[in-house]
Structure formats: C-alpha cells, structure tokens
Motif scaffolding. Structure first.
Motif, PDB file in Angstrom:
ATOM      1  N   PHE A   8       0.819  -1.207   0.000  1.00  0.00           N
ATOM      2  CA  PHE A   8       0.000   0.000   0.000  1.00  0.00           C
ATOM      3  C   PHE A   8       0.855   1.259   0.000  1.00  0.00           C
ATOM      4  O   PHE A   8       0.439   2.289  -0.529  1.00  0.00           O
ATOM      5  CB  PHE A   8      -0.980  -0.018   1.178  1.00  0.00           C
ATOM      6  CG  PHE A   8      -2.175  -0.872   0.917  1.00  0.00           C
ATOM      7  CD1 PHE A   8      -3.163  -0.443   0.040  1.00  0.00           C
ATOM      8  CD2 PHE A   8      -2.312  -2.111   1.501  1.00  0.00           C
ATOM      9  CE1 PHE A   8      -4.266  -1.239  -0.236  1.00  0.00           C
ATOM     10  CE2 PHE A   8      -3.413  -2.917   1.233  1.00  0.00           C
ATOM     11  CZ  PHE A   8      -4.386  -2.471   0.364  1.00  0.00           C
ATOM     12  N   ASP A   9       2.045   1.199   0.580  1.00  0.00           N
ATOM     13  CA  ASP A   9       2.973   2.320   0.468  1.00  0.00           C
ATOM     14  C   ASP A   9       3.382   2.515  -0.994  1.00  0.00           C
ATOM     15  O   ASP A   9       3.447   3.638  -1.496  1.00  0.00           O
ATOM     16  CB  ASP A   9       4.232   2.045   1.305  1.00  0.00           C
ATOM     17  CG  ASP A   9       4.137   2.651   2.686  1.00  0.00           C
ATOM     18  OD1 ASP A   9       3.095   3.265   2.990  1.00  0.00           O
ATOM     19  OD2 ASP A   9       5.082   2.499   3.473  1.00  0.00           O
ATOM     20  N   ASP A  10       3.648   1.397  -1.674  1.00  0.00           N
ATOM     21  CA  ASP A  10       4.139   1.444  -3.055  1.00  0.00           C
ATOM     22  C   ASP A  10       3.118   2.019  -4.035  1.00  0.00           C
ATOM     23  O   ASP A  10       3.490   2.696  -4.987  1.00  0.00           O
ATOM     24  CB  ASP A  10       4.532   0.036  -3.528  1.00  0.00           C
ATOM     25  CG  ASP A  10       5.804  -0.479  -2.857  1.00  0.00           C
ATOM     26  OD1 ASP A  10       6.548   0.346  -2.291  1.00  0.00           O
ATOM     27  OD2 ASP A  10       6.043  -1.702  -2.902  1.00  0.00           O
ATOM     28  N   ILE A  11       1.833   1.724  -3.816  1.00  0.00           N
ATOM     29  CA  ILE A  11       0.848   2.133  -4.822  1.00  0.00           C
ATOM     30  C   ILE A  11       0.416   3.593  -4.676  1.00  0.00           C
ATOM     31  O   ILE A  11      -0.257   4.130  -5.543  1.00  0.00           O
ATOM     32  CB  ILE A  11      -0.402   1.220  -4.825  1.00  0.00           C
ATOM     33  CG1 ILE A  11      -1.237   1.406  -3.547  1.00  0.00           C
ATOM     34  CG2 ILE A  11      -0.012  -0.227  -5.010  1.00  0.00           C
ATOM     35  CD1 ILE A  11      -2.544   0.642  -3.578  1.00  0.00           C
ATOM     36  N   HIS A  12       0.838   4.247  -3.570  1.00  0.00           N
ATOM     37  CA  HIS A  12       0.578   5.683  -3.377  1.00  0.00           C
ATOM     38  C   HIS A  12      -0.902   6.041  -3.533  1.00  0.00           C
ATOM     39  O   HIS A  12      -1.274   6.864  -4.373  1.00  0.00           O
ATOM     40  CB  HIS A  12       1.402   6.514  -4.373  1.00  0.00           C
ATOM     41  CG  HIS A  12       2.861   6.498  -4.083  1.00  0.00           C
ATOM     42  ND1 HIS A  12       3.778   7.212  -4.818  1.00  0.00           N
ATOM     43  CD2 HIS A  12       3.586   5.826  -3.145  1.00  0.00           C
ATOM     44  CE1 HIS A  12       4.996   7.001  -4.344  1.00  0.00           C
ATOM     45  NE2 HIS A  12       4.900   6.157  -3.324  1.00  0.00           N
ATOM     46  N   LEU A  13      -1.737   5.418  -2.727  1.00  0.00           N
ATOM     47  CA  LEU A  13      -3.166   5.745  -2.746  1.00  0.00           C
ATOM     48  C   LEU A  13      -3.354   7.108  -2.083  1.00  0.00           C
ATOM     49  O   LEU A  13      -3.146   7.277  -0.883  1.00  0.00           O
ATOM     50  CB  LEU A  13      -3.956   4.665  -1.996  1.00  0.00           C
ATOM     51  CG  LEU A  13      -5.452   4.915  -1.782  1.00  0.00           C
ATOM     52  CD1 LEU A  13      -6.157   5.118  -3.113  1.00  0.00           C
ATOM     53  CD2 LEU A  13      -6.086   3.761  -1.019  1.00  0.00           C
ATOM     54  N   ASN A  14      -3.734   8.098  -2.888  1.00  0.00           N
ATOM     55  CA  ASN A  14      -3.920   9.451  -2.341  1.00  0.00           C
ATOM     56  C   ASN A  14      -4.838  10.250  -3.255  1.00  0.00           C
ATOM     57  O   ASN A  14      -5.433   9.714  -4.179  1.00  0.00           O
ATOM     58  CB  ASN A  14      -2.560  10.168  -2.182  1.00  0.00           C
ATOM     59  CG  ASN A  14      -1.766  10.168  -3.467  1.00  0.00           C
ATOM     60  OD1 ASN A  14      -2.326  10.189  -4.556  1.00  0.00           O
ATOM     61  ND2 ASN A  14      -0.448  10.149  -3.357  1.00  0.00           N
ATOM     62  N   ILE A 122      -4.090   6.266  -7.638  1.00  0.00           N
ATOM     63  CA  ILE A 122      -3.033   5.322  -7.271  1.00  0.00           C
ATOM     64  C   ILE A 122      -2.000   5.256  -8.392  1.00  0.00           C
ATOM     65  O   ILE A 122      -2.225   5.763  -9.484  1.00  0.00           O
ATOM     66  CB  ILE A 122      -3.592   3.899  -7.043  1.00  0.00           C
ATOM     67  CG1 ILE A 122      -4.415   3.482  -8.259  1.00  0.00           C
ATOM     68  CG2 ILE A 122      -4.409   3.783  -5.791  1.00  0.00           C
ATOM     69  CD1 ILE A 122      -4.770   2.031  -8.255  1.00  0.00           C
ATOM     70  N   ASP A 123      -0.874   4.614  -8.096  1.00  0.00           N
ATOM     71  CA  ASP A 123       0.097   4.293  -9.139  1.00  0.00           C
ATOM     72  C   ASP A 123      -0.316   2.942  -9.709  1.00  0.00           C
ATOM     73  O   ASP A 123      -0.064   1.897  -9.116  1.00  0.00           O
ATOM     74  CB  ASP A 123       1.511   4.225  -8.540  1.00  0.00           C
ATOM     75  CG  ASP A 123       2.586   4.051  -9.602  1.00  0.00           C
ATOM     76  OD1 ASP A 123       2.338   3.303 -10.571  1.00  0.00           O
ATOM     77  OD2 ASP A 123       3.670   4.630  -9.460  1.00  0.00           O
ATOM     78  N   SER A 124      -0.966   2.958 -10.882  1.00  0.00           N
ATOM     79  CA  SER A 124      -1.548   1.732 -11.426  1.00  0.00           C
ATOM     80  C   SER A 124      -0.498   0.708 -11.841  1.00  0.00           C
ATOM     81  O   SER A 124      -0.772  -0.497 -11.857  1.00  0.00           O
ATOM     82  CB  SER A 124      -2.450   2.062 -12.624  1.00  0.00           C
ATOM     83  OG  SER A 124      -1.733   2.762 -13.620  1.00  0.00           O
ATOM     84  N   ILE A 125       0.714   1.151 -12.178  1.00  0.00           N
ATOM     85  CA  ILE A 125       1.771   0.201 -12.538  1.00  0.00           C
ATOM     86  C   ILE A 125       2.236  -0.549 -11.296  1.00  0.00           C
ATOM     87  O   ILE A 125       2.372  -1.777 -11.299  1.00  0.00           O
ATOM     88  CB  ILE A 125       2.950   0.927 -13.214  1.00  0.00           C
ATOM     89  CG1 ILE A 125       2.502   1.494 -14.559  1.00  0.00           C
ATOM     90  CG2 ILE A 125       4.133  -0.018 -13.404  1.00  0.00           C
ATOM     91  CD1 ILE A 125       3.554   2.304 -15.280  1.00  0.00           C
ATOM     92  N   MET A 126       2.450   0.170 -10.197  1.00  0.00           N
ATOM     93  CA  MET A 126       2.859  -0.481  -8.951  1.00  0.00           C
ATOM     94  C   MET A 126       1.737  -1.366  -8.400  1.00  0.00           C
ATOM     95  O   MET A 126       1.986  -2.352  -7.701  1.00  0.00           O
ATOM     96  CB  MET A 126       3.245   0.568  -7.909  1.00  0.00           C
ATOM     97  CG  MET A 126       4.513   1.331  -8.225  1.00  0.00           C
ATOM     98  SD  MET A 126       5.968   0.279  -8.371  1.00  0.00           S
ATOM     99  CE  MET A 126       6.172  -0.265  -6.686  1.00  0.00           C
ATOM    100  N   ALA A 127       0.497  -1.003  -8.709  1.00  0.00           N
ATOM    101  CA  ALA A 127      -0.644  -1.752  -8.176  1.00  0.00           C
ATOM    102  C   ALA A 127      -1.005  -2.968  -9.019  1.00  0.00           C
ATOM    103  O   ALA A 127      -1.932  -3.708  -8.670  1.00  0.00           O
ATOM    104  CB  ALA A 127      -1.858  -0.832  -8.076  1.00  0.00           C
TER     105      ALA A 127
END
Length: 315
Positions: A8-14, A122-127
């Motif tokens: 969840f840190d990686d995908i940057h949900l904000n 979110i960062d869709s590539i990381m997610a």
C-alpha cells in the motif's frame, strides 16, 4: 513493515475525490478507465452496475468497490432505453465535493437514487500485482445497517461528516479514510480466500511473507534464492517450489518485475538520475538496468521518462 503495508505504500493511494449523484427517472452514467480506485455507496434508491458484461444489482445501504477503476456503466434499471449516459470521469475534478443532478424524461420512471461516488488515485503500474489478485469488484451489502462490520460503519460515519464540512485538514482526512476503506476491504477479501495460490495469500503466509516483505522493502539488496530462503527459515528448494506454486513465478522473476515497476515509478517522479534509479532498484550497472528495462517496457529509461513528461505537458 509487513508485506501488505509495503504494498500500500508502493501504490501511493492518495488524492481522494468524491461527488454526490442525485438521479431521477431512467438515468445513466458511465466512467472510463483511469487507473484509479472507484467506490459507490448507495445512500438511497437502487440501480444496476454494468461491468464487463456483468450486471450487479445495488440497493440502498450497499457499497461496491472497483479496485482498478475499470470502465463501467450505471443505470436506473436493466432496461437500457436511454440515449446518452453522462460521463462522470471529469466531474471528479470539475465538480468535486458537489451534488450532480441526473434527470431523464424517458420512461419508465424510477425512484430517486442518491449515490456517493469516491475516487482514489493510485500508481496503477505499482498496483498491477494487487489488481491481478483482486476480483473485478467487491460488493458489500447493507453497510449502513447495524450488522455491517464495525470498521465500515465508523469509516463511513467519518466520511459523511468530513464530506459535508469544510474544515482544515479535510482533504488529508478523506485521503486516509479512503485508504482505510480500501485496505479493510482487501483484508476482508484475504480472510475469505479459499485459493491457496493467490498472491494475496502469500502476503500473509507465515513463511513466504518474510521474503515478500524484504523484496518490497529492500529491493536494492543483492537478493538470491538462497538469501530469500534464509529470510523464511526454509531450504532453498522448498522455498523456491512454494514461492513459485503460490505466486506463479520464480522468486528472482518476481524480484525483477518489482524492481522494474519501482524504477518506472522513480522515472515518472523525476527526482533521480537514471544511474541513481538503477542503484536504488538493485542494479550495479546502469547499462544492465537500461537493457532489462527496455525488454519489459519497449522503451529505454530515458525514452520512458520523456514520454511521460510529454503526456503531462499535453494534459
């Protein structure tokens, strides 16, 4: 930090945004894929969500969450006699925090429907690994009743209060509330999983989770199958077999894909040079990094960064 928390840190949900949709009669709206988490809370009335040839009936008190924000359509009924469906994609930016009136003179007439629509960027590539492991949608019924999970009731109460009041720090609180809502939905889904080969199960596996935590937490380290097996207190062969069985690819293949996704994030953020990014994601040679990156993304790191910056200028 445990593996799921690091994900969840990686995908940057904000950057959470919301709008209210107040609909009458034979209305319809659509949303186009934007690589964002989308959720709808049906506050009043009922409707039908159309997603990839599936129809999901929703009624007052329901929550539906679409993790990848996949293109979908929402209508007042199964009878699609309407002419145009309003595209609400841009309304999150243009009319955020407001109520949108949806009305139609077309028959049949339907009960008024009030929907809270929430979008979390979110960062869709990381997610991507997370999206691949989750279902297309998560439908939780009767969230406004006393039988709903306590975390959901409390979260929605806070959301309702913050959504109607302009107070300092509101946007940050909304971001956290949407993050909690999504994380809890994922945790509930993991708890109900029966498929032992799902990537999400590996995140909470008593042994494999240690390897996933260090891959996501320390990607710059020189990891080998042996050193990852040691993190799990397992033999090399047992670890490699279990990892491949549950994740669907070998430990080093998974490590490489994570490193490249992380590199793409750094390139888009533009804070580090390509050489710095190479070292940050575990490559001692910038040349080796660039060659591996191009095999996956069909662009060199420099081309990838330039393409992303060009898209930003157009927007």
């Amino acid at each position: 930090m445990d593996a799921l928390s690091k994900i969840f840190d990686d995908i940057h949900l904000n950057q959470s945004e919301y709008i209210y949709l107040k609909a009458k009669n034979n209305w319809a709206f659509q949303y186009h894929d934007q690589g964002a988490i989308i959720a709808y809370v049906i506050m009043q009335g009922q409707c039908i969500l159309h997603l990839d040839q599936k129809t999901i009936a929703l009624e007052a008190g329901d929550l539906i969450l679409i993790p990848s924000g996949q293109k979908h359509l929402c209508t007042a009924s199964k009878n699609q006699v309407f002419n145009d469906a309003l595209n609400i994609t841009s309304l999150f930016n243009e009319k955020r925090h407001k109520t949108i009136e949806l009305q139609s003179d077309e028959k049949p007439q339907h009960q008024e429907c009030l929907i809270l629509a929430i979008r979390g960027h979110i960062d869709s590539i990381m997610a991507k690994p997370l999206f691949n492991a989750l279902p297309q949608y998560m439908h939780i019924q009767h969230i406004l009743s006393s039988t709903a999970p306590e975390w959901l009731q409390i979260g929605l109460q806070f959301l309702a209060v913050e959504a109607h009041q302009i107070r300092p720090g509101r946007d940050k609180i909304l971001d956290h509330l949407v993050s909690i809502l999504f994380i809890e939905c994922v945790r509930d889904y993991i708890a109900q999983l029966r498929d032992s080969k799902n990537w999400l199960n590996a995140l909470s596996h008593p042994e494999l989770s240690n390897a996933l935590a260090v891959i996501h937490g320390q990607p710059e380290q020189v990891w080998t199958v042996e050193s990852l097996a040691e993190q799990c207190c397992m033999s090399r062969s047992k670890f490699a077999n279990l990892f491949t069985q549950m994740i669907g690819e070998t430990p080093l293949a998974y490590l490489q894909q994570h490193r490249l996704r992380l590199a793409s994030q750094h390139l888009r953020q533009g804070q580090f040079s390509i050489q710095q990014i190479a070292h940050k994601v575990g490559y001692s040679s910038e040349t080796a990094f660039s060659q591996t990156f191009k095999r996956t993304f069909d662009l060199t790191p420099s081309q990838y960064r330039q393409q992303f910056q060009s898209k930003l200028k157009i927007q």
